[in-house]
Design a protein around this motif. Structure first.
Motif, short mmCIF file in Angstrom:
data_model
loop_
_atom_site.label_atom_id
_atom_site.label_comp_id
_atom_site.label_asym_id
_atom_site.label_seq_id
_atom_site.Cartn_x
_atom_site.Cartn_y
_atom_site.Cartn_z
N VAL A 1 -17.53 4.08 -28.25
CA VAL A 1 -16.36 3.08 -27.66
C VAL A 1 -15.12 3.62 -27.73
CG1 VAL A 1 -16.30 0.49 -26.65
CG2 VAL A 1 -17.70 2.03 -26.91
N ASP A 2 -14.78 3.74 -28.83
CA ASP A 2 -12.81 3.83 -28.86
C ASP A 2 -13.41 5.20 -28.48
OD1 ASP A 2 -13.70 1.30 -30.53
OD2 ASP A 2 -13.42 2.73 -32.42
N ARG A 3 -14.00 6.30 -28.93
CA ARG A 3 -13.12 7.02 -28.59
C ARG A 3 -13.42 7.47 -26.76
NH1 ARG A 3 -17.23 9.89 -31.04
NH2 ARG A 3 -18.46 9.96 -28.91
N ALA B 1 -9.53 7.53 -22.21
CA ALA B 1 -8.87 7.06 -20.74
C ALA B 1 -7.04 6.63 -21.53
CB ALA B 1 -9.32 5.47 -20.90
N ARG B 2 -7.32 6.14 -22.70
CA ARG B 2 -5.49 5.62 -22.91
C ARG B 2 -4.38 6.79 -23.16
NH1 ARG B 2 -5.61 3.95 -28.11
NH2 ARG B 2 -6.48 2.10 -27.72
N GLU B 3 -5.07 8.23 -23.44
CA GLU B 3 -4.20 9.87 -23.08
C GLU B 3 -4.19 10.07 -21.76
OE1 GLU B 3 -2.94 11.39 -26.03
OE2 GLU B 3 -3.02 9.63 -27.08
N SER B 4 -4.97 9.91 -21.19
CA SER B 4 -4.93 10.32 -19.38
C SER B 4 -4.73 9.72 -19.17
CB SER B 4 -6.47 10.07 -19.34
OG SER B 4 -7.52 8.37 -18.78
N ALA B 5 -4.30 8.13 -18.87
CA ALA B 5 -3.40 7.26 -18.67
C ALA B 5 -1.89 7.45 -18.47
CB ALA B 5 -3.67 5.68 -19.05
N ARG B 6 -1.61 7.99 -19.65
CA ARG B 6 -0.66 7.69 -20.42
C ARG B 6 0.94 8.61 -19.96
NH1 ARG B 6 -0.37 8.24 -27.41
NH2 ARG B 6 -0.50 6.54 -27.18
N PRO B 7 0.50 9.91 -18.89
CA PRO B 7 1.21 10.07 -18.44
C PRO B 7 1.60 10.14 -17.06
CG PRO B 7 -0.28 12.60 -18.93
CD PRO B 7 -0.79 10.58 -19.57
N ALA B 8 1.12 8.64 -16.63
CA ALA B 8 1.24 8.14 -14.75
C ALA B 8 1.78 6.74 -14.98
CB ALA B 8 -0.09 7.73 -14.83
N GLN B 9 2.40 6.60 -16.36
CA GLN B 9 3.65 5.17 -16.45
C GLN B 9 4.61 5.97 -16.04
OE1 GLN B 9 2.66 4.47 -20.76
NE2 GLN B 9 0.99 2.89 -20.16
N LYS B 10 5.12 4.94 -16.13
CA LYS B 10 6.79 4.66 -15.94
C LYS B 10 7.52 5.40 -16.85
CE LYS B 10 8.61 1.25 -14.03
NZ LYS B 10 8.61 -0.27 -14.41
N SER B 11 8.70 5.74 -16.32
CA SER B 11 9.24 6.87 -17.73
C SER B 11 10.13 5.50 -18.21
CB SER B 11 10.68 7.59 -16.88
OG SER B 11 11.37 7.40 -16.15
N SER B 12 10.16 5.09 -17.70
CA SER B 12 10.79 3.56 -18.97
C SER B 12 10.04 2.40 -19.17
CB SER B 12 12.12 2.47 -18.06
OG SER B 12 12.53 1.88 -18.73
#
Length: 77
Positions: free
Chosen positions: A35-37, A42-53
């Motif tokens: 689950v941690d993996r 999922a956290r790593e794949s979601a980072r580029p989609a976040q806002k720049s700020s």
């Protein structure tokens, strides 16, 4: 020779009991690692989609004042 057999049987019995008692914990630990993996991936794949700020937005003064007025009206009535 009989002492060796008794000692071996006792040792195998203790090892079997240890495995029976430890197996649920080991299975749970393996599940937690999986689950941690998955969460990390999922956290790593979601980072580029976040806002720049990364700075959190704050409400404007007018919004803050209006919310304060609303709460005072609810309290006074």
């Amino acid at each position: 020779m009989e002492t060796f057999v008794n000692t071996t049987v006792a040792l195998l019995t203790v090892l079997a009991l240890f495995l029976v008692l430890a197996l649920p914990s080991l299975i749970g630990l393996r599940h937690e690692w999986r689950v941690d993996r998955e969460l990390r991936a999922a956290r790593e794949s979601a980072r580029p989609a976040q806002k720049s700020s990364s700075k959190p937005t704050e409400p404007s003064t007018a919004t803050w004042y209006a919310e304060g007025r609303r709460s005072k009206k609810l309290v006074s009535s």
